[in-house]
Design a protein around this motif. Structure first.
Motif, PDB file in Angstrom:
ATOM      1  N   ARG A  20     -41.998  26.433  60.413  1.00 36.16           N
ATOM      2  CA  ARG A  20     -41.679  27.541  61.323  1.00 36.16           C
ATOM      3  C   ARG A  20     -42.896  28.445  61.437  1.00 36.16           C
ATOM      4  N   ALA A 211     -31.388  19.510  64.083  1.00 36.34           N
ATOM      5  CA  ALA A 211     -30.912  20.404  65.142  1.00 36.34           C
ATOM      6  C   ALA A 211     -30.561  21.780  64.582  1.00 36.34           C
ATOM      7  N   GLY A 212     -29.931  21.805  63.402  1.00 33.47           N
ATOM      8  CA  GLY A 212     -29.547  23.077  62.811  1.00 33.47           C
ATOM      9  C   GLY A 212     -30.738  23.925  62.408  1.00 33.47           C
ATOM     10  N   ARG A 214     -33.671  23.773  63.652  1.00 27.52           N
ATOM     11  CA  ARG A 214     -34.361  24.172  64.891  1.00 27.52           C
ATOM     12  C   ARG A 214     -33.614  25.313  65.593  1.00 27.52           C
ATOM     13  N   ASP A 215     -32.326  25.103  65.845  1.00 32.01           N
ATOM     14  CA  ASP A 215     -31.573  26.044  66.664  1.00 32.01           C
ATOM     15  C   ASP A 215     -31.239  27.337  65.925  1.00 32.01           C
ATOM     16  N   ARG A 216     -30.971  27.248  64.632  1.00 25.55           N
ATOM     17  CA  ARG A 216     -30.597  28.450  63.872  1.00 25.55           C
ATOM     18  C   ARG A 216     -31.798  29.263  63.413  1.00 25.55           C
ATOM     19  N   TYR A 217     -32.864  28.559  62.992  1.00 27.13           N
ATOM     20  CA  TYR A 217     -33.935  29.255  62.288  1.00 27.13           C
ATOM     21  C   TYR A 217     -35.327  29.030  62.872  1.00 27.13           C
ATOM     22  N   GLY A 218     -35.445  28.205  63.897  1.00 29.07           N
ATOM     23  CA  GLY A 218     -36.723  28.031  64.572  1.00 29.07           C
ATOM     24  C   GLY A 218     -37.700  27.081  63.925  1.00 29.07           C
ATOM     25  N   TYR A 219     -37.221  26.200  63.026  1.00 29.84           N
ATOM     26  CA  TYR A 219     -38.102  25.209  62.418  1.00 29.84           C
ATOM     27  C   TYR A 219     -38.270  24.018  63.364  1.00 29.84           C
ATOM     28  N   ARG A 220     -39.461  23.441  63.349  1.00 29.82           N
ATOM     29  CA  ARG A 220     -39.761  22.289  64.191  1.00 29.82           C
ATOM     30  C   ARG A 220     -40.357  21.160  63.341  1.00 29.82           C
TER      31      ARG A 220
END
Length: 233
Positions: A20, A211-212, A214-220
């Motif tokens: 992130r 997905a979680g 990414r969508d919850r905390y912005g990790y890629r």
């Protein structure tokens, strides 16, 4: 995102690093098949030694229902010539690295499955021993079927009931939610620390994890390695 790669000569599993922007903490996802070669288990153990915290899958407690549903995983390694091992914490988790298990209890897992229509639940339980026998007799070559690697269920059953259907939701929704809540706590409490957190969960859970985060905390997803799970003889 490809998680398991099945070719004519090997099965590989992606080890996915998620980062992130502005946060030093990294999550490293280890998608695990329920059975694999001893070499793969050793490789995972060596990688886990380099992590600061391990979040590990494992239904807590015992029940007859859970035992029946995991029968296939216990059958395949019993023939020594198959060269397979069942995934077990004792084989994977290195000493000295702290770990947590946010998974459900056996009673919760069975309660979720019993929300399914009765015929579906009974079919699931009845199919598992057959699948275990197939894996034991065919050995590693059975895993050239990608569906077996990811879900350890017959492809026809998976096609009819698993992909986005009620069985998949019953088997994973509560467990994925518990896991993502635990990862969220780690992110909030330790996000400013330069640590690497390993997530050691079955491959079927990985899409929800990615997905979680990414969508919850912005990790890629930033990087991936591809250790070999097994090479069929």
């Amino acid at each position: 995102m490809q998680i398991i790669e099945v070719t004519g000569y090997a099965v590989r599993s992606a080890v996915i690093t998620m980062k992130r922007t502005g946060t030093p903490l990294e999550f490293v996802i280890f998608p695990m098949p329920h059975v694999a070669s001893p070499t793969f288990c050793s490789q995972v153990r060596l990688r886990l030694r380099e992590r600061d915290l391990i979040v590990v899958e494992g239904v807590r407690g015992k029940s007859v229902g859970v035992s029946a549903l995991t029968l296939a995983h216990r059958f395949a390694p019993r023939r020594r010539r198959n060269g397979l091992q069942k995934q077990r914490e004792a084989l994977l988790l290195p000493e000295g690295v702290p770990d947590i298990n946010p998974d459900v209890t056996a009673a919760e897992a069975i309660a979720d499955l019993k929300t399914l229509p009765r015929w579906t639940y009974l079919l699931l339980v009845a199919t598992t021993p057959v699948m275990g026998l197939v894996l034991a007799l065919r050995g590693p070559r059975a895993f050239l079927d990608e569906d077996l690697v990811v879900e350890d269920l017959p492809s026809t059953l998976r096609a009819e009931m698993m992909a986005g259907g009620p069985v998949e939701h019953a088997m994973t929704d509560r467990r994925d939610q518990r896991l993502l809540d635990a990862l969220g706590e780690i992110h909030v409490e330790r996000g400013d620390e330069p640590i690497r957190v390993a997530i050691v969960y079955g491959a079927g859970h990985v899409p929800a994890i990615v997905a979680g985060l990414r969508d919850r905390y912005g990790y890629r997803a930033r990087a991936a390695e591809w250790p070999i799970v097994l090479v069929p003889a």
